[in-house]
Design an enzyme around this catalytic site. Structure first.
Site, PDB file in Angstrom:
ATOM      1  N   THR B  74      -7.189 -94.872 -22.673  1.00  0.00           N
ATOM      2  CA  THR B  74      -6.235 -95.031 -21.394  1.00  0.00           C
ATOM      3  C   THR B  74      -6.545 -94.276 -20.312  1.00  0.00           C
ATOM      4  O   THR B  74      -7.620 -93.390 -20.346  1.00  0.00           O
ATOM      5  CB  THR B  74      -4.881 -94.432 -22.008  1.00  0.00           C
ATOM      6  OG1 THR B  74      -3.694 -94.888 -21.293  1.00  0.00           O
ATOM      7  CG2 THR B  74      -4.949 -92.949 -22.219  1.00  0.00           C
ATOM      8  N   CYS B  79       0.432 -88.591 -15.415  1.00  0.00           N
ATOM      9  CA  CYS B  79       0.703 -88.955 -17.051  1.00  0.00           C
ATOM     10  C   CYS B  79      -0.041 -88.006 -17.628  1.00  0.00           C
ATOM     11  O   CYS B  79      -0.953 -87.348 -17.218  1.00  0.00           O
ATOM     12  CB  CYS B  79       0.622 -90.323 -17.295  1.00  0.00           C
ATOM     13  SG  CYS B  79       1.828 -91.540 -16.128  1.00  0.00           S
ATOM     14  N   HIS B  96       0.892 -92.432 -24.044  1.00  0.00           N
ATOM     15  CA  HIS B  96       0.822 -92.228 -22.594  1.00  0.00           C
ATOM     16  C   HIS B  96       1.982 -91.894 -22.300  1.00  0.00           C
ATOM     17  O   HIS B  96       2.661 -92.974 -21.822  1.00  0.00           O
ATOM     18  CB  HIS B  96       0.169 -93.509 -22.107  1.00  0.00           C
ATOM     19  CG  HIS B  96      -0.216 -93.551 -20.605  1.00  0.00           C
ATOM     20  ND1 HIS B  96      -1.323 -94.289 -20.253  1.00  0.00           N
ATOM     21  CD2 HIS B  96       0.325 -93.044 -19.759  1.00  0.00           C
ATOM     22  CE1 HIS B  96      -1.328 -94.003 -18.886  1.00  0.00           C
ATOM     23  NE2 HIS B  96      -0.203 -93.218 -18.590  1.00  0.00           N
TER      24      HIS B  96
END
Lengths: 223, 210
Positions: B74, B79, B96
């Site tokens: 990812t 984030c 995530h």
């Protein structure tokens, strides 16, 4: 030099229902899309003037989806990206992003600074060239809309960042997610003729600004 | 890999072997067509023996737990990627997350979107795979503050995310085994389910193994 501006129709290929249905009575996506087209047309003309090249732009799109779905829609995940971030001055909450693929930004900066090759391009020159380009493009985008609706829309000074596409975008998606469940994103893709790399102008207007623009436009239509 | 082929040194990859010669009648003339062997270049064979694990992308606000030998992948900015590993059962998962607290969501929240809901959901998913309670360890990366003009002091969401994730892990008694958080740059995280190693790549090429 033959300068031309060509519109291509842009069909959004996505299974995740991107779309511009009029959900909110106070905000008419059709009007906003129309305003965007006017702005995008002017921005592309400005770019074409600077680079003395033909610029192809897609019909602008409005995405009204949950913010976390947008990276999937753009599908550019780890592509190295040069992004310039501007905001609207004054009370209008609006974030504007101009995003180029890294290599495309270098090519454009090379042309703007008259460097003989990408290798010769000085990094600080590259940054200021791209920031200047953003000023001109976004400036002409906003001027076109300002003239149309009679609001003074001015951008702040640009901030440049180079990183992966998803990492850049997520800062803005978080901000969108905090404000409402669905993000309202306006985007337009453009590219130089003969090049593959598409650059994007992404605009996140606040709900207030969307309403204001819709009202102002409706006044004009009604008259 | 060089071979001596009919007196010439040639690269293995460039040899094309005639497999089948077929005759075709084309407007009265006989045309010979060669069906070519697919010759695998040496470099590819080497890469395959290196056992590169399959990469599975975890999208924003998504939770994925796996028992198969894969690498979960990812990319994050503000984030945070939470990697949780079960070293005994060789499984793990990645979440995530976007925001610290699910309280802002008026409806049923998407568990992977918030720090406080993602940690229990990920733990549950891993326990479902292993079938047993075992000690889990976590590694986190992300929480950057990339744009100076975007976030004001009252709205440094990256820092809030880091704090919320650590609190959520502590609440579920999961040890934080490694972290690469903060700063002003994005991160690409690959999490090896088998070894439990999370590799964080920065855009400028710097690699940190957690």
């Amino acid at each position: 030099m033959n300068k031309q501006l060509t519109f291509e129709t842009h069909i959004v290929k996505s299974s995740i229902g991107v779309y511009s249905a009029v959900e909110d009575q106070q905000v008419d996506s059709g009007i906003l899309q129309e305003l965007g087209s006017i702005g995008a047309g002017h921005a592309a003309t400005a770019l074409s003037d600077i680079l003395q090249q033909e610029i192809l732009i897609d019909m602008p799109t409005i995405h009204r989806v949950e913010p976390h779905l947008l990276p999937k829609i753009y599908n550019r995940h780890d592509i190295p990206t040069t992004a310039v971030y501007l905001q609207l001055k004054d009370k209008y909450g609006c974030d504007i992003l101009l995003m180029f693929e890294l290599t495309e930004a270098k090519k454009i900066a090379t042309m703007m600074t008259m460097a003989s090759s990408i290798e010769e391009l000085d990094q600080s020159m590259e940054i200021s060239a791209i920031q200047e380009l953003a000023n001109i493009l976004i400036g002409s985008f906003l001027t076109a809309i300002s003239d149309f609706v009679g609001l003074q829309l001015l951008p702040t000074t640009p901030e440049l960042i180079v990183d992966a596409f998803d990492a850049i975008l997520d800062n803005f998606l978080i901000k969108q997610a905090m404000a409402s469940e669905k993000a309202f994103v306006f985007d337009t893709h453009f590219k130089r003729k003969g090049e593959e790399a598409k650059s994007i102008i992404v605009i996140f207007p606040s709900a207030e600004l969307q309403k204001l623009l819709t009202e102002k436009s409706k006044e004009l239509i009604d008259v | 890999m060089l071979l001596n082929f009919a007196g010439h040194k040639v690269n293995m990859a460039s040899i094309i072997m005639p497999n089948k010669i077929t005759e075709k009648q084309q407007s009265g003339k006989v045309a010979l067509t060669y069906q070519q062997y697919e010759v695998t270049p040496y470099a590819t064979i080497q890469a395959n023996t290196n056992q590169k694990l399959e990469e599975v992308r975890v999208d924003m606000a998504e939770i994925k737990a796996e028992s198969k030998p894969v690498e979960l992948l990812t990319s994050v900015g503000s984030c945070i990627a939470i990697c949780i590993h079960d070293p005994v059962h060789k499984c793990g998962g990645l979440a995530h997350i976007m925001l610290p607290n699910s309280a802002i969501e008026p409806h049923e929240p998407l568990p992977g979107k918030f720090a406080d809901t993602a940690v229990p959901a990920l733990v549950k998913a891993i326990r479902r795979i292993s079938g047993k309670e075992s000690r889990l360890s976590a590694k986190i990366a992300g929480g950057a503050n990339m744009f100076a003009n975007l976030n004001t002091a009252s709205l440094d969401i990256g820092a809030k995310n880091i704090k919320a994730v650590k609190a959520a892990l502590a609440a579920h008694k999961i040890r934080l085994a490694g972290e690469d958080v903060g700063g002003s740059h994005g991160r690409r995280i690959t999490f090896n389910i088998v070894s439990g190693i999370a590799t964080v790549r920065r855009f400028d090429g710097e690699i940190t193994k957690l």
